[in-house]
Design a protein around this motif. Structure first.
Motif, PDB file in Angstrom:
ATOM      1  N   SER A 119       0.828  -1.210   0.000  1.00  0.00           N
ATOM      2  CA  SER A 119       0.000   0.000   0.000  1.00  0.00           C
ATOM      3  C   SER A 119       0.857   1.252   0.000  1.00  0.00           C
ATOM      4  O   SER A 119       1.869   1.343   0.686  1.00  0.00           O
ATOM      5  CB  SER A 119      -0.925   0.006   1.220  1.00  0.00           C
ATOM      6  N   SER A 120       0.438   2.256  -0.800  1.00  0.00           N
ATOM      7  CA  SER A 120       1.148   3.533  -0.864  1.00  0.00           C
ATOM      8  C   SER A 120       0.384   4.658  -0.183  1.00  0.00           C
ATOM      9  O   SER A 120       0.929   5.733   0.037  1.00  0.00           O
ATOM     10  CB  SER A 120       1.407   3.919  -2.330  1.00  0.00           C
ATOM     11  N   GLY A 121      -0.905   4.443   0.131  1.00  0.00           N
ATOM     12  CA  GLY A 121      -1.698   5.431   0.839  1.00  0.00           C
ATOM     13  C   GLY A 121      -1.888   6.733   0.088  1.00  0.00           C
ATOM     14  O   GLY A 121      -1.871   7.817   0.688  1.00  0.00           O
ATOM     15  N   LEU A 122      -2.042   6.655  -1.216  1.00  0.00           N
ATOM     16  CA  LEU A 122      -2.205   7.857  -2.033  1.00  0.00           C
ATOM     17  C   LEU A 122      -3.682   8.138  -2.285  1.00  0.00           C
ATOM     18  O   LEU A 122      -4.531   7.246  -2.261  1.00  0.00           O
ATOM     19  CB  LEU A 122      -1.479   7.685  -3.367  1.00  0.00           C
ATOM     20  N   ALA A 123      -3.953   9.417  -2.554  1.00  0.00           N
ATOM     21  CA  ALA A 123      -5.336   9.829  -2.798  1.00  0.00           C
ATOM     22  C   ALA A 123      -5.718   9.718  -4.268  1.00  0.00           C
ATOM     23  O   ALA A 123      -6.839   9.335  -4.608  1.00  0.00           O
ATOM     24  CB  ALA A 123      -5.543  11.265  -2.306  1.00  0.00           C
ATOM     25  N   ASN A 124      -4.825  10.073  -5.147  1.00  0.00           N
ATOM     26  CA  ASN A 124      -5.101  10.065  -6.585  1.00  0.00           C
ATOM     27  C   ASN A 124      -3.908   9.447  -7.306  1.00  0.00           C
ATOM     28  O   ASN A 124      -3.135  10.135  -7.968  1.00  0.00           O
ATOM     29  CB  ASN A 124      -5.356  11.502  -7.063  1.00  0.00           C
ATOM     30  N   PRO A 125      -3.723   8.116  -7.183  1.00  0.00           N
ATOM     31  CA  PRO A 125      -2.482   7.485  -7.651  1.00  0.00           C
ATOM     32  C   PRO A 125      -2.471   7.211  -9.148  1.00  0.00           C
ATOM     33  O   PRO A 125      -3.505   6.961  -9.766  1.00  0.00           O
ATOM     34  CB  PRO A 125      -2.455   6.181  -6.870  1.00  0.00           C
ATOM     35  N   VAL A 126      -1.256   7.239  -9.705  1.00  0.00           N
ATOM     36  CA  VAL A 126      -0.985   6.738 -11.048  1.00  0.00           C
ATOM     37  C   VAL A 126       0.359   6.020 -11.000  1.00  0.00           C
ATOM     38  O   VAL A 126       1.179   6.267 -10.115  1.00  0.00           O
ATOM     39  CB  VAL A 126      -0.941   7.865 -12.114  1.00  0.00           C
TER      40      VAL A 126
END
Length: 821
Positions: A119-126
């Motif tokens: 998991s990276s815990g990003l809000a708007n990942p790409v």
């Protein structure tokens, strides 16, 4: 998923691809970026903005397993990173996606997760594939930041800009690990990484054992690769900070396509792409010689490939095991002649120049200390054994308080090492040139004179560098004019008699042109093979001395090791390391034993022979043409590694010589090049021809000369050439290899073999090119021209030839002499 299914009769160019890429259902998705709403399906690709790298699904050759990988956009494609290297997808229809919180996930055809990035815990990942080959996970529209990157988890390749080493805050250790095999990207036995103990250094491990010590950073380069300083293509850096320790390299131009890889055979290769020839060129391959392997000469020993033997003791030290040392087994190392006297302050230091500094894993480093202060600190510490500058420019201080191991001498780029000695060992009489001290002097006497034809050969024992060392000088002016001294231990006849049980029939291994060969044992463990010159042998003192003077100076893992000789009375004997698996022909041409040589073993033998020949032709101190390369002269050790043997017919070439002629043609029919057999003209290309014959024999399991082929086909070369022209090259492959064959390697090897046996010498490649072609698995090799094979012979002629040339091949070096026509 695979580009093609059953093998059938497809073009060699397709079959010889190193990787079979997954079939493309659609060429790519939107550019270089993956989003939560647009996963990557099997058959789709991401392509970096500058079109340097591709990410997608691929299947290694010979498997149906599927992986997500990144590869250079060159042809053939070269995979540099694998995501799920331990967890392949067994069938089609896998998928790579990124979740809404920034986790990369690979799923199989049943939507089961087989790999994830965490998991990276990003809000708007790409996820984006960059033009440096790095695949990153980040917040969309926020440049310069990322939550995960593929370069933190290398596979077998380090690309420019990638870090090899540690993030000390997170505990992340970035190392490079080989594939298990060309068809399996799972982590193999070879790993290169940074060892943090003492002064940090890079190590190549085989399992848990150190194989090659790349060494610490000396301010300009790594200690184990000083030659790279001569070239301006690469920019190297080694960072040591509180929060991280890592090695990194870049190139002076972004147009260079390059990679640093640990291959499945245990070599570290720095490769550069040659766009004109569409192939990878080996810029560097390590370990490159015997002294590169860790601690070949033990504690306080110095390894130098320019010396024979390669091991010597530091000044003030003597061999710990003189018997083993005389047998050229130096791993026991050396011990002090005189103990140190720290209390009275009489100890001093001797400078050992141009060396790779000893193993630094148990050293102490102070980068702010100068050399004078370093010396004083060492003298105050009674446990200090040596000191040196941390950097090649003289700054910083390294202090050793344990035994000094893995020291080697360089001709370029080495450092100064200050070794602590007792006062009695500092005398000028013990100094060796460049302070590379050898072992001492011995009293000797002249042994006698051997005569052969009109050439005088003198063998004597002189005051030399170690106990038991014998200096041989050859005065055969018509053969070569070296005028150099050679060292080799001399065995007492009584020792050989005891070792071989008085040359008993039970100990006899075979008989060749030189004479009988016996197995023996020195002490409890040292097994030997003894070649005894027969009084009726066609060879004589000339070939005997030729072999002694040549092989005594050669050191390579793919050459048989000469331990010594015996010249007592009328006896002339050579003592070799014993090869338990005997010779290649004992396996290759035996239907029952041949099945023990699977494809990987045969391919390793081909590569090993090529490396040994390259050493003879280019990398040894002498430039040597073997002149009798054949299957019976390739010995196999316990691990089936090949060793080139029999240097009785070898010739030395000066640097300005490219070819010679002789009226006395020597060698074995079927392996001799046409220009040599017909006209007595020989060169390195003569050995290349013999190597090509060997390659085709190894692949087919058949002799070049023999009655296994019908009269109209001639010999093996004619047979192979006919199959190749018809596009049926794979029919040459030994039937016993059907379950282990690598199609790509087999076709590549057949083509290399045919290139080597071309009729015109100038068309044949050099051995350096051969090694490159074998290692590149490239489909763009030139097409071979007509081979130089001899006319068809009748069955009676074949039998007659066999009676003259075939001989036992158990640790023996047979020679067939063919008079010029």
């Amino acid at each position: 998923m695979e580009l093609f299914g059953k093998m059938g009769r497809l073009p060699a160019a397709l079959l010889s691809l190193f990787f079979i890429l997954a079939s493309r259902v659609s060429p790519s998705i939107a550019g270089d970026t993956l989003t939560p709403t647009q996963p990557l399906a099997d058959g789709q690709e991401l392509i970096s903005a500058g079109e340097r790298f591709i990410l997608g699904f691929f299947s290694p050759i010979k498997t149906n397993n599927c992986y997500i990988g990144i590869w250079y956009k060159v042809s053939p494609p070269t995979v540099v990173w694998v995501a799920n290297r331990q967890h392949p997808i067994s069938e089609r229809n896998g998928s790579l996606s990124i979740t809404v919180n920034g986790t990369l996930i690979i799923t199989d055809q049943n939507s089961k997760t087989i790999w994830s990035s965490g998991s990276s815990g990003l809000a708007n990942p790409v996820a984006q594939l960059l033009d440096d080959g790095n695949f990153i996970v980040k917040e969309a529209n926020i440049p310069g930041s990322f939550a995960w990157q593929s370069s933190d988890y290398p596979s077998d390749t380090l690309l420019p800009g990638m870090k090899l080493g540690w993030n000390l805050k997170s505990g992340l250790n970035r190392n490079v690990t080989s594939w298990t095999s060309p068809s399996d990207p799972a982590p193999g036995p070879y790993t290169m990484g940074v060892d943090l103990h003492g002064n940090p250094q890079i190590i190549l491990w085989e399992g848990s054992s150190q194989l090659w010590r790349v060494g610490p950073w000396n301010g300009k380069t790594l200690a184990g690769i000083p030659d790279i300083l001569r070239y301006k293509i690469f920019i190297l850096d080694f960072v040591i900070k509180n929060d991280e320790v890592f090695y990194m390299y870049n190139t002076t131009s972004t147009s260079f396509i390059t990679r640093l890889t640990v291959n499945y055979t245990g070599f570290v290769q720095r490769l550069v792409w040659l766009d004109d020839s569409k192939m990878w060129s080996s810029y560097m391959s390590e370990p490159k010689d015997q002294c590169d392997y860790v601690s070949q000469c033990g504690a306080y020993g110095v390894c130098n490939t320019d010396d024979s033997p390669i091991c010597s003791c530091l000044q003030g030290f003597k061999p710990r095991s003189p018997t083993n040392w005389d047998l050229r087994e130096g791993k026991d190392g050396c011990t002090r002649r005189m103990g140190l006297d720290c209390q009275n302050g009489t100890d001093g230091f001797v400078i050992v120049k141009d060396v790779k500094l000893p193993d630094t894993s148990r050293s102490m480093v102070d980068r702010s200390m100068g050399l004078d202060e370093c010396r004083a600190t060492c003298l105050r510490n009674c446990s200090c054994t040596a000191y040196a500058s941390a950097n090649i420019n003289g700054s910083g201080c390294i202090i050793w308080t344990t035994e000094l191991t893995d020291i080697r001498v360089y001709s370029f780029g080495g450092q100064d090492l200050y070794v602590r000695l007792a006062a009695a060992d500092l005398g000028p009489g013990l100094h060796h040139s460049h302070s590379r001290t050898m072992v001492g002097t011995v009293v000797g006497c002249v042994l006698g004179t051997l005569l052969f034809a009109s050439v005088g050969i003198c063998i004597w024992i002189q005051r030399r560098r170690r106990a038991g060392a014998i200096t041989f000088a050859s005065h055969r002016n018509n053969e070569y004019k070296e005028g150099k001294d050679w060292e080799l231990p001399l065995f007492d006849l009584g020792t050989i008699i005891v070792a071989t049980n008085n040359f008993s029939i039970e100990n006899k291994l075979g008989k060749g042109g030189f004479g009988p060969v016996y197995k023996g044992k020195l002490g409890e463990e040292q097994e030997i093979a003894v070649k005894r010159l027969s009084k009726t042998s066609a060879q004589g003192a000339d070939e005997f001395m030729n072999e002694v003077t040549l092989i005594a100076k050669l050191q390579h893992r793919n050459l048989v090791r000469l331990l010594g000789c015996c010249t007592q009375g009328e006896e002339k004997m050579l003592v070799y390391e014993y090869m338990p698996n005997k010779s290649l022909d004992a396996f290759l041409f035996d239907k029952d034993k041949g099945v023990l040589l699977d494809w990987q073993t045969r391919y390793n033998i081909i590569e090993g022979i090529a490396q040994g020949l390259l050493y003879l032709h280019r990398d040894s101190r002498l430039r040597i043409i073997h002149r009798d390369l054949k299957a019976s002269n390739i010995l196999l050790d316990k691990d089936m590694n090949p060793k080139i043997s029999d240097f009785g017919l070898a010739r030395i070439f000066r640097e300005d010589e490219t070819a010679l002629n002789t009226r006395r043609v020597v060698g074995t029919y079927g392996y001799m090049s046409p220009e040599y057999a017909m006209y007595g003209a020989f060169s390195v290309k003569s050995d290349v021809f013999s190597f090509g014959v060997l390659v085709l024999e190894i692949i087919s399991g058949k002799k070049n000369r023999g009655d296994f082929i019908s009269e109209h086909e001639g010999n093996l070369l004619a047979h192979a050439w006919g199959l190749w022209k018809e596009g049926n090259g794979l029919e040459l492959v030994d039937e016993s290899l059907s379950n282990s064959i690598s199609i790509a390697e087999a076709l590549n090897s057949i083509k290399v073999g045919l290139l080597c046996v071309q009729e015109c010498p100038k068309d044949r490649p050099t051995m350096s090119s051969v090694v490159l072609m074998l290692g590149s698995k490239n489909t763009s090799l030139p097409d071979p021209k007509h081979p130089g094979f001899f006319p068809t012979r009748t069955s009676s002629e074949i039998e007659s030839s066999k009676s003259k040339t075939d001989s036992a091949s158990i640790n023996e070096l047979s020679v067939t002499i063919v008079e010029g026509r």
